[in-house]
Design an enzyme around this catalytic site. Sequence first.
Site, short mmCIF file in Angstrom:
data_model
loop_
_atom_site.label_atom_id
_atom_site.label_comp_id
_atom_site.label_asym_id
_atom_site.label_seq_id
_atom_site.Cartn_x
_atom_site.Cartn_y
_atom_site.Cartn_z
N GLY A 89 11.53 8.08 65.60
CA GLY A 89 10.82 9.35 65.49
C GLY A 89 10.16 9.73 66.80
N ILE A 106 7.20 9.11 68.16
CA ILE A 106 6.52 8.08 68.96
C ILE A 106 7.53 7.26 69.74
CG2 ILE A 106 5.10 6.00 68.85
CD1 ILE A 106 3.81 7.19 66.31
N SER A 152 17.58 2.84 63.11
CA SER A 152 16.99 3.77 62.15
C SER A 152 18.08 4.17 61.18
CB SER A 152 16.42 5.01 62.84
OG SER A 152 16.01 5.97 61.88
N ARG A 153 17.78 4.09 59.90
CA ARG A 153 18.79 4.42 58.89
C ARG A 153 19.19 5.89 58.94
NH1 ARG A 153 15.40 0.60 56.48
NH2 ARG A 153 16.49 -1.27 55.74
N THR A 193 2.67 -1.27 66.31
CA THR A 193 1.61 -0.26 66.23
C THR A 193 1.77 0.59 64.98
OG1 THR A 193 2.95 1.24 67.58
CG2 THR A 193 1.30 -0.10 68.74
N ARG A 218 2.49 -0.51 60.90
CA ARG A 218 1.75 -1.02 59.75
C ARG A 218 1.98 -2.52 59.64
NH1 ARG A 218 -0.55 3.06 60.15
NH2 ARG A 218 -1.17 4.56 58.53
N GLU A 240 -6.48 -5.21 56.04
CA GLU A 240 -7.43 -4.55 56.92
C GLU A 240 -8.59 -4.01 56.08
OE1 GLU A 240 -5.50 -1.54 59.26
OE2 GLU A 240 -4.06 -2.93 60.12
N HIS A 297 -6.46 -1.89 64.91
CA HIS A 297 -5.77 -0.66 64.50
C HIS A 297 -6.34 0.56 65.23
CE1 HIS A 297 -3.05 0.71 60.98
NE2 HIS A 297 -2.87 1.49 62.04
#
Length: 348
Positions: A163, A165, A185-186, A244, A246, A275, A294
């Site tokens: 994507g 980022i 990436s699917r 960066t 999850r 978290e 985070h």
Amino acid sequence: MSSTNSFLIRLTADFFEGDKLKYQDIGLRTFEKHPGIKYDYFPHHRPEISPEQIAGAHGIIVLTPSVTRATLAGASETLAIGRFGVGYDAVDVAACTDADVAVFITAGAVDRSVAEATLCWMLALSHQLVVKDRLVRTGDWDARSKFMGSELRNRTLGVIGCGGIARALIELASGFGMNQPLAFSRSLSEGRAREFGVRAVALDELLQSADFVSIHCPLNAATRGMIGERELRLMKPTTHLLNTARGGIVEEGPLFEALKEKRIAGAALDCFADEPVTKPHRFGQLDNVILAPHSIAWTHELFRDIGRAVTAGMIDVAHGRRPHGLLNPEVYDRPGFRRKLSLHGLPV
């Protein structure tokens, strides 16, 4: 929005310390040109938003609390929830749709900041920054020859997820003389891969070939535990893993063992399975890991850009337009949502 109606937006309490905003700029000035839009904030922070916190509000801007089906018992007047960021695993989107609430994220607003932070980590890991800093702090100068670094030149970056980022990271890294990036990436077609300047590969090939494996996909049923014992054993001893995204995407137990045994070179982790981390984490025992709470990408610019995006989205909702980053466009066809629009004098 009808000139006779006001549109109330409420922010979660974690934006504030007492009645003072924690952050330099989260875009609230954007509302100044729209006198029909008012905002306030939750008086107390709760990990899960309660129904009474959203009651009477037409839009909710959420920083960290979760939005559950129970939360939405208070959503009789709520039209939209805007997530301050791009991760939405803490928002039950299906429940929002059932409650006739639109959900949107700030797509694109985080790309530069997260990409720059990831590149910072790539350089820090490859140049043994943490260890070398400690050598000076402890007066162990003569040990420096044991900690040779490596350059990004002629190394291979592999991104999981392609994507905004990941593409921003690829662009930033392009000036370091790295090899052609790999991407898994699917949803990535060969045509789009060529457009982005990457080579689309299967996950196993990426893990076997990349010197830096950087995770940039959402956490969902398909990605939870995506990187486990088997996947870590595919990586080279010189590979660094960066997350960066999850914490749940990477299984922490196998990762800890792989790092402890030096089966991979190192890792940089901004997110964790549980978290917040409120006591020393076991990864802190390791020299080949960089950790952040985070927030590695948190900058004044990031919060400004996210704030402008989420407030612009709320302004769109308040004027009957679909916000950018809408996750559940089908909600606009639901009779209950259309009824809420009509109550605000908005086009149905």
